[in-house]
Write a protein that holds these residues in place. Sequence first.
Motif, PDB file in Angstrom:
ATOM      1  N   VAL A  19       0.895  -1.148   0.080  1.00 63.42           N
ATOM      2  CA  VAL A  19       0.566   0.012  -0.233  1.00 63.42           C
ATOM      3  C   VAL A  19       0.759   1.262   0.193  1.00 63.42           C
ATOM      4  O   VAL A  19       1.671   1.216   1.419  1.00 63.42           O
ATOM      5  N   ALA A  24       0.530   5.051   4.776  1.00 61.10           N
ATOM      6  CA  ALA A  24       1.066   4.507   4.997  1.00 61.10           C
ATOM      7  C   ALA A  24       2.345   4.494   4.988  1.00 61.10           C
ATOM      8  O   ALA A  24       3.391   4.252   5.619  1.00 61.10           O
ATOM      9  N   VAL A  35       3.338  -1.775   4.980  1.00 64.07           N
ATOM     10  CA  VAL A  35       2.035  -2.039   4.818  1.00 64.07           C
ATOM     11  C   VAL A  35       1.560  -2.745   3.533  1.00 64.07           C
ATOM     12  O   VAL A  35       1.927  -2.301   2.895  1.00 64.07           O
ATOM     13  N   ARG A  37      -1.765  -5.177   1.216  1.00 63.52           N
ATOM     14  CA  ARG A  37      -2.466  -5.176   1.285  1.00 63.52           C
ATOM     15  C   ARG A  37      -2.948  -7.462   0.732  1.00 63.52           C
ATOM     16  O   ARG A  37      -1.663  -7.931  -0.495  1.00 63.52           O
ATOM     17  N   THR A  64      -4.039  -7.299  11.479  1.00 58.89           N
ATOM     18  CA  THR A  64      -4.209  -6.419  10.535  1.00 58.89           C
ATOM     19  C   THR A  64      -5.523  -5.947  10.337  1.00 58.89           C
ATOM     20  O   THR A  64      -6.300  -6.283  11.541  1.00 58.89           O
ATOM     21  N   THR A  84     -11.529  -5.653   1.899  1.00 60.21           N
ATOM     22  CA  THR A  84      -9.837  -5.656   1.792  1.00 60.21           C
ATOM     23  C   THR A  84      -9.925  -5.968   2.969  1.00 60.21           C
ATOM     24  O   THR A  84      -9.895  -5.637   4.098  1.00 60.21           O
ATOM     25  N   ARG A  86      -6.462  -5.621   4.989  1.00 61.03           N
ATOM     26  CA  ARG A  86      -4.520  -4.845   5.254  1.00 61.03           C
ATOM     27  C   ARG A  86      -3.851  -5.267   6.409  1.00 61.03           C
ATOM     28  O   ARG A  86      -4.340  -5.486   7.434  1.00 61.03           O
TER      29      ARG A  86
END
Length: 104
Positions: A19, A24, A35, A37, A64, A84, A86
């Motif tokens: 990310v 981030a 970070v 995804r 997470t 999503t 992360r």
Amino acid sequence: MSALKFSEERLMKVLVAPVISEKATMVAEKNEQIVFRVTTDATKPEIKAAVELLFKVQVESVQTVNREGKQKRSGAHTGRRNHTKRAFVCLKPGQEINFTEEAK
């Protein structure tokens, strides 16, 4: 190394993308975290093993966050973006991931 518990094929699919955003970057500078995804079904041990396998670094901890997709509308139709997940990966002291070198 904890990568031995999981299949290498699965670990290659866990990390989707790093990310790159303002938030981030601030997290990376302040807390020395990176970070990523990740897939929505990824677990913390899988994420740790995947980062250690792909980048040859030692991971200290993984946090997470599940993010819900935003509601969007186009005229009378409403929809939702995909959910999503992360992962905030904290590396052990002295470890570093340089994305510019990995791209070569």
